[in-house]
Design a protein around this motif. Structure first.
Motif, PDB file in Angstrom:
ATOM      1  N   PRO A  12      -2.325  51.453  62.894  1.00 37.66           N
ATOM      2  CA  PRO A  12      -2.711  52.145  61.698  1.00 37.66           C
ATOM      3  C   PRO A  12      -3.785  53.315  61.918  1.00 37.66           C
ATOM      4  O   PRO A  12      -4.065  53.410  62.804  1.00 37.66           O
ATOM      5  N   TRP A  13      -3.845  54.284  61.168  1.00 43.27           N
ATOM      6  CA  TRP A  13      -4.811  55.631  61.521  1.00 43.27           C
ATOM      7  C   TRP A  13      -5.775  55.397  60.350  1.00 43.27           C
ATOM      8  O   TRP A  13      -6.777  56.307  60.643  1.00 43.27           O
ATOM      9  N   GLU A  14      -5.988  54.440  59.527  1.00 43.60           N
ATOM     10  CA  GLU A  14      -7.120  54.041  58.853  1.00 43.60           C
ATOM     11  C   GLU A  14      -7.382  52.658  58.777  1.00 43.60           C
ATOM     12  O   GLU A  14      -6.336  51.721  58.554  1.00 43.60           O
ATOM     13  N   GLY A  15      -8.685  52.231  58.850  1.00 47.59           N
ATOM     14  CA  GLY A  15      -8.861  50.745  58.584  1.00 47.59           C
ATOM     15  C   GLY A  15      -9.584  50.632  57.374  1.00 47.59           C
ATOM     16  O   GLY A  15     -10.173  51.333  56.985  1.00 47.59           O
ATOM     17  N   GLY A  16      -9.760  49.477  56.781  1.00 47.38           N
ATOM     18  CA  GLY A  16     -10.447  48.845  55.737  1.00 47.38           C
ATOM     19  C   GLY A  16      -9.893  47.974  55.086  1.00 47.38           C
ATOM     20  O   GLY A  16      -9.204  46.935  55.602  1.00 47.38           O
ATOM     21  N   ILE A  34      -5.638  44.343  56.514  1.00 48.36           N
ATOM     22  CA  ILE A  34      -6.105  43.543  57.668  1.00 48.36           C
ATOM     23  C   ILE A  34      -5.177  42.277  57.512  1.00 48.36           C
ATOM     24  O   ILE A  34      -4.871  41.777  56.494  1.00 48.36           O
ATOM     25  N   SER A  35      -5.332  41.472  58.814  1.00 46.38           N
ATOM     26  CA  SER A  35      -4.842  39.952  58.589  1.00 46.38           C
ATOM     27  C   SER A  35      -5.868  39.203  58.626  1.00 46.38           C
ATOM     28  O   SER A  35      -6.279  38.414  57.850  1.00 46.38           O
ATOM     29  N   THR A  36      -6.558  39.518  59.755  1.00 45.65           N
ATOM     30  CA  THR A  36      -7.906  38.605  60.079  1.00 45.65           C
ATOM     31  C   THR A  36      -8.835  39.554  60.615  1.00 45.65           C
ATOM     32  O   THR A  36      -8.628  40.716  61.199  1.00 45.65           O
ATOM     33  N   VAL A  37     -10.190  39.398  60.259  1.00 45.54           N
ATOM     34  CA  VAL A  37     -11.295  40.331  60.671  1.00 45.54           C
ATOM     35  C   VAL A  37     -12.457  39.399  61.394  1.00 45.54           C
ATOM     36  O   VAL A  37     -12.989  38.531  60.560  1.00 45.54           O
ATOM     37  N   ASP A  38     -12.804  39.900  62.673  1.00 52.59           N
ATOM     38  CA  ASP A  38     -13.733  39.161  63.229  1.00 52.59           C
ATOM     39  C   ASP A  38     -14.701  40.313  63.450  1.00 52.59           C
ATOM     40  O   ASP A  38     -14.586  41.366  63.018  1.00 52.59           O
ATOM     41  N   TRP A  97      -3.642  43.170  61.975  1.00 57.27           N
ATOM     42  CA  TRP A  97      -3.243  43.847  60.967  1.00 57.27           C
ATOM     43  C   TRP A  97      -2.343  43.138  60.103  1.00 57.27           C
ATOM     44  O   TRP A  97      -1.556  42.237  60.435  1.00 57.27           O
ATOM     45  N   ALA A  98      -2.200  43.604  58.888  1.00 56.20           N
ATOM     46  CA  ALA A  98      -1.279  43.168  57.897  1.00 56.20           C
ATOM     47  C   ALA A  98      -0.064  43.589  58.087  1.00 56.20           C
ATOM     48  O   ALA A  98      -0.166  44.556  59.074  1.00 56.20           O
ATOM     49  N   PRO A  99       1.264  42.851  57.909  1.00 60.89           N
ATOM     50  CA  PRO A  99       2.319  43.462  58.222  1.00 60.89           C
ATOM     51  C   PRO A  99       2.616  44.776  57.537  1.00 60.89           C
ATOM     52  O   PRO A  99       1.994  45.195  56.663  1.00 60.89           O
ATOM     53  N   VAL A 100       3.477  45.542  58.185  1.00 58.78           N
ATOM     54  CA  VAL A 100       4.027  46.859  57.495  1.00 58.78           C
ATOM     55  C   VAL A 100       4.498  46.518  55.949  1.00 58.78           C
ATOM     56  O   VAL A 100       5.367  45.351  55.745  1.00 58.78           O
ATOM     57  N   PRO A 101       4.504  47.270  55.192  1.00 56.57           N
ATOM     58  CA  PRO A 101       3.768  48.494  54.877  1.00 56.57           C
ATOM     59  C   PRO A 101       1.878  48.588  54.857  1.00 56.57           C
ATOM     60  O   PRO A 101       1.495  49.337  54.726  1.00 56.57           O
ATOM     61  N   GLN A 102       1.654  47.124  54.410  1.00 54.89           N
ATOM     62  CA  GLN A 102       0.168  47.162  54.228  1.00 54.89           C
ATOM     63  C   GLN A 102      -0.580  47.691  55.225  1.00 54.89           C
ATOM     64  O   GLN A 102      -1.847  48.122  54.771  1.00 54.89           O
ATOM     65  N   LYS A 103      -0.132  47.530  56.498  1.00 63.50           N
ATOM     66  CA  LYS A 103      -0.860  47.813  57.584  1.00 63.50           C
ATOM     67  C   LYS A 103      -1.569  49.520  57.190  1.00 63.50           C
ATOM     68  O   LYS A 103      -2.405  49.877  57.962  1.00 63.50           O
ATOM     69  N   PHE A 104      -0.598  50.316  56.904  1.00 62.02           N
ATOM     70  CA  PHE A 104      -1.055  51.570  56.629  1.00 62.02           C
ATOM     71  C   PHE A 104      -1.765  52.085  55.407  1.00 62.02           C
ATOM     72  O   PHE A 104      -1.794  52.982  55.048  1.00 62.02           O
TER      73      PHE A 104
END
Lengths: 149, 412
Positions: free
Chosen positions: B248-252, B256-260, B266-273
């Motif tokens: 991904p080129w942006e985070g937020g 995401i799938s999990t955040v520690d 990352w979430a699967p494509v396309p949500q990852k982007f």
């Protein structure tokens, strides 16, 4: 909008036969003006001796408004002191300012008596997107005068 | 000949007057006007369906999510993508190309690698590559144009080798109208390198039927606002295996799938982007625009563009001192005509036309390398979409005659 108020003969004459394109006789102060939106370019050199602009060299490319304004300015400032140029610049910018109802001090009964040929540019005010074109040379001049200090 | 100018009634803005003249809009290559179905779809959404997507367990959010994902499906069908998951909503073509350069580009380029562009790219397909070239030490190589204003395929053949990792080209030039032969270009790129082929479809997709299965590209970027849709949304299509691989080129939120504390997945494509709240109403507006284009038919639009362009080139050819820039073969160009007129500067042309209610673009068209290559600093450009007709071209020609007369150009 009256196009013939914008494209006066004197403007087209300065556009096609720009004055003061020859290089300076001695090294002077330099400034480049550039309008990224429309690509107008001005390259200005001036020689300031004892507070007076004795020589002007101006070249550029762009629309008829930016280039004629540059050419007319080069004629108007030659031989003038900084103070006189500041007054001229003030009047010119007032003439271009949509918000100041023409307090450039122009005399409608004697056209050309205050700003000379430059008064031909007053039609530009009715074309707000072109005001930047007319002002480009003057903004560049202020920069060059700063350089010359 | 296909005449679509009756569709004008669908575009409320074209009922407006400028300086006592009806608006004659000849700047669709910059951004196109919006038909009522697009305006209505967005208005309806905001008035009666609005909520954020992909989170609320409540009815409104569920409906908004359905509409948003419907839009993805509609866009996928429109370009014949294999799956809606291949459609990433971005802010526009520019964001899509920047995302590609900063993610795919940054991860796949090393010092000495090459990025190949053409001399007729929009700044949006130039500057992102300059940025990543600077960060990686990769080198930009520009393929020149032929005298017929198309990509020089012989030069391309001699440029593509194993050093080339990315080839990014316009699908249709915003200045010249040129539609390069992408399938042939793709064959050359595949045969001589492992590079990915990116197509800047900002001008192509709104005007020509695009099938990503036969286009020959790995990635395709385009914007809604040039295809009668809203601003603020565009699309990046990519081959699924490449989208899987790309970071991904942006985070937020949303992506995401999990955040520690120190790492995330990352979430699967396309949500990852698609980090953050996406342009939801805009996606719905884009879907309405796609539907509108499909109802007309992309082939009818192409034929309408060709008719207008042919007519415009013919009429412009009658104007003394006028120089046109673009392919002479009508079949390899879209509805864009660029020209200069004697020593009348393009900005002066635009002002004179504007006083007749005619909107054209004047300047470098965000394509300064091309302008330098053509040996001009600016051109005037008229571009068409479904609401234009031959009468608009006639008005343009009349305006150009006035420009000649105001500047005292002699009849010749």
């Amino acid at each position: 909008m009256a196009l013939d108020e914008l494209y006066r003969e004197v403007i087209l004459d300065h556009y096609r036969n720009p004055r003061n394109r020859q290089p300076l006789g001695a090294p002077g102060a330099h400034a480049d003006g550039h309008n990224p939106l429309c690509g107008d370019e001005i390259s200005l050199d001036i020689l300031v001796v004892d507070d007076t602009v004795t020589e002007v060299s101006i070249v550029g490319r762009g629309c008829s408004i930016s280039q004629s304004s540059a050419s007319m300015m080069s004629e108007a400032i030659k031989g003038k002191t900084r103070a006189e140029i500041a007054e001229l610049t003030g009047r010119f910018k007032a003439m271009m300012d949509i918000d100041t109802e023409g307090d450039a001090g122009l005399d409608p009964d004697r056209p050309g008596s205050v700003l000379g040929d430059l008064e031909a540019l007053q039609g530009v005010r009715k074309f707000p997107v072109r005001i930047k074109c007319a002002n480009l040379a003057w903004t560049t001049l202020e920069e060059a005068l700063g350089e010359a200090k | 000949m296909t005449n679509l100018s009756h569709l004008r009634r669908d575009f409320p803005i074209l009922r407006r007057e400028v300086e006592g003249h009806p608006v004659i809009f000849l700047d669709s290559a910059a951004s196109a006007q919006k038909p009522i179905p697009v305006l209505d779809a967005m208005d309806r959404f905001y008035r009666s369906q609005y909520a954020n997507v992909h989170r609320g367990a409540y009815r409104l959010s569920q409906e908004a999510t359905e509409l948003y994902e419907d839009a993805r499906r509609r866009v996928a069908r429109f370009i014949n993508a294999g799956s809606p998951d291949e459609i990433i909503f971005t802010k526009g073509t520019t964001t899509a190309l920047n995302g590609l350069s900063s993610s795919w580009g940054y991860d796949h380029l090393e010092a000495g690698d090459r990025i190949v562009l053409s001399m007729m790219e929009h700044h949006a397909n130039v500057v992102p590559w300059q940025l990543v070239a600077k960060r990686t030490g990769a080198e930009l190589v520009y393929v020149p144009l032929t005298t017929g204003y198309d990509i020089d395929l012989d030069a391309l053949r001699s440029t593509i080798d194993s050093r080339v990792k990315i080839v990014s080209l316009t699908g249709m030039s915003n200045v010249l109208g040129t539609i390069p032969p992408m399938q042939q270009i793709s064959d050359i790129v595949r045969a001589q390198s492992e590079a990915v082929l990116i197509v800047d479809g900002a001008q192509l997709v709104p005007h020509v039927e695009v099938d990503v299965q036969t286009l020959g590209a790995d990635f395709l970027a385009f914007s809604a606002h040039k295809m009668l849709g809203p601003t603020g949304i565009g699309v990046l299509w990519g081959k699924p295996e490449l989208l899987e691989e790309m970071e991904p080129w942006e985070g937020g939120g949303e992506m995401i799938s999990t955040v520690d504390l120190y790492e995330s997945t990352w979430a699967p494509v396309p949500q990852k982007f698609e980090a953050g709240t996406p342009p939801i109403a805009e996606a719905i507006g884009l879907a309405a625009a796609v539907h509108y284009l499909e109802e007309i038919g992309m082939n009818a639009i192409r034929s309408h563009d060709l008719d207008l362009t042919e007519y415009a080139l013919h009429r412009l050819g009658e104007v003394p001192d006028l120089v046109q820039y673009g392919p002479t073969d009508i079949k390899s160009r879209g509805g864009v005509v660029s020209f200069t007129l004697g020593d009348v500067h393009p900005h002066d042309i635009a002002t004179i036309l504007d006083s007749r209610g005619i909107s054209v673009r004047a300047g470098h068209h965000c394509a300064k390398p091309l302008m330098a290559d053509l040996g001009v600093t600016a051109t005037a450009r008229a571009s068409f979409h479904v609401y234009n007709g031959r009468d608009d071209v006639d008005a343009l020609i009349e305006g150009l005659h006035e420009a000649r007369s105001l500047f005292g150009l002699s009849e010749g």
